[in-house]
Design a protein around this motif. Structure first.
Motif, PDB file in Angstrom:
ATOM      1  N   ASP A   1       0.938  -1.332  -0.053  1.00 21.34           N
ATOM      2  CA  ASP A   1       0.116   0.013   0.009  1.00 21.34           C
ATOM      3  C   ASP A   1       0.857   1.185   0.005  1.00 21.34           C
ATOM      4  N   TYR A   2       2.110   1.094   0.095  1.00 23.17           N
ATOM      5  CA  TYR A   2       2.888   2.276  -0.133  1.00 23.17           C
ATOM      6  C   TYR A   2       3.717   2.554  -1.359  1.00 23.17           C
ATOM      7  N   TYR A   3       3.934   3.926  -1.790  1.00 23.94           N
ATOM      8  CA  TYR A   3       4.168   4.150  -3.145  1.00 23.94           C
ATOM      9  C   TYR A   3       5.449   5.301  -2.928  1.00 23.94           C
TER      10      TYR A   3
ATOM     11  N   TYR B   1      12.157  13.645  -0.452  1.00 21.85           N
ATOM     12  CA  TYR B   1      12.254  14.469   0.523  1.00 21.85           C
ATOM     13  C   TYR B   1      11.184  13.983   1.619  1.00 21.85           C
ATOM     14  N   PHE B   2       9.931  13.710   1.178  1.00 25.22           N
ATOM     15  CA  PHE B   2       8.836  13.652   2.095  1.00 25.22           C
ATOM     16  C   PHE B   2       8.296  12.133   2.340  1.00 25.22           C
ATOM     17  N   GLY B   3       9.384  11.087   1.651  1.00 24.48           N
ATOM     18  CA  GLY B   3       9.010   9.811   1.811  1.00 24.48           C
ATOM     19  C   GLY B   3       7.789   8.963   1.048  1.00 24.48           C
ATOM     20  N   PRO B   4       7.595   7.705   1.352  1.00 24.70           N
ATOM     21  CA  PRO B   4       6.606   7.095   0.475  1.00 24.70           C
ATOM     22  C   PRO B   4       4.994   7.644   1.260  1.00 24.70           C
ATOM     23  N   LEU B   5       4.157   7.574   0.300  1.00 26.31           N
ATOM     24  CA  LEU B   5       3.003   7.792   0.466  1.00 26.31           C
ATOM     25  C   LEU B   5       1.910   6.691   0.178  1.00 26.31           C
ATOM     26  N   THR B   6       0.823   6.479   1.414  1.00 27.51           N
ATOM     27  CA  THR B   6       0.039   5.366   1.213  1.00 27.51           C
ATOM     28  C   THR B   6      -1.054   5.615   0.038  1.00 27.51           C
ATOM     29  N   ARG B   7      -1.475   4.462  -0.437  1.00 30.24           N
ATOM     30  CA  ARG B   7      -2.319   4.588  -1.698  1.00 30.24           C
ATOM     31  C   ARG B   7      -3.560   5.461  -1.352  1.00 30.24           C
TER      32      ARG B   7
END
Length: 172
Positions: free
Chosen positions: A139-141, A155-161
């Motif tokens: 679920d992370y991209y 810079y802000f890291g992976p985000l969830t779908r």
């Protein structure tokens, strides 16, 4: 004086036509890309369903009001993004992919991606890279943008779908 008024009316009419055209595009499911983060000018926007497939290379819209991220909040304060306008980015890595930032370069599954990690923004503000290596959990991209100075997962890291609201397909 009449000549100036005529020019003003022509300019005003031109601006109204542009504004109406942009509003019409938006109403028809299109978005004009105003950032340098992605190539292309006009994108067709379609909602992402619960079971929609999201793959590497897809462009997505991110609703910044659905979550809190301190680095993105700093980006809002610095003017990189508007909290109330969806951010559009390209998917650079999907769940299960390995991501590594090393020597100012991004590597996905061992392959280098053409982008750099900047230490400072164009205004001289300090930027810190996200801590890697990591393997994206389900679920992370990892989001990417084209220019060196793009504001993305570097810079802000992976985000969830769940924060992706729409897919964006470049038209031209």
């Amino acid at each position: 004086m009449r000549k100036k008024m005529f020019r003003f009316c022509i300019l005003l009419s031109f601006l109204c036509v542009i504004a109406l055209s942009l509003a019409s595009l938006h109403a028809l499911g299109y978005r004009v890309n105003r950032s340098a983060s992605l190539p292309g000018l006009v994108y067709q926007i379609t909602p992402i369903g619960e079971f929609s497939d999201i793959k590497r290379g897809d462009c997505v819209l991110i609703d910044l009001t659905l979550f809190s991220n301190p680095v993105i909040e700093q980006g809002v304060r610095r003017g990189y993004v508007n909290k109330f306008e969806p951010m559009m980015k390209r998917i650079g890595a999907v769940p299960g992919d390995s991501v590594l930032l090393k020597g100012n370069r991004l590597f996905v599954n061992g392959g280098a991606v053409e982008m750099r990690v900047a230490s400072f923004d164009s205004y001289g503000g300090k930027l810190s890279a996200w801590t890697t290596p990591l393997i994206l959990s389900s679920d992370y991209y990892w989001l990417v943008s084209d220019p060196v100075r793009g504001f993305d997962s570097r810079y802000f890291g992976p985000l969830t779908r769940r924060v992706f609201t729409h897919k964006a397909v470049p038209i031209f």
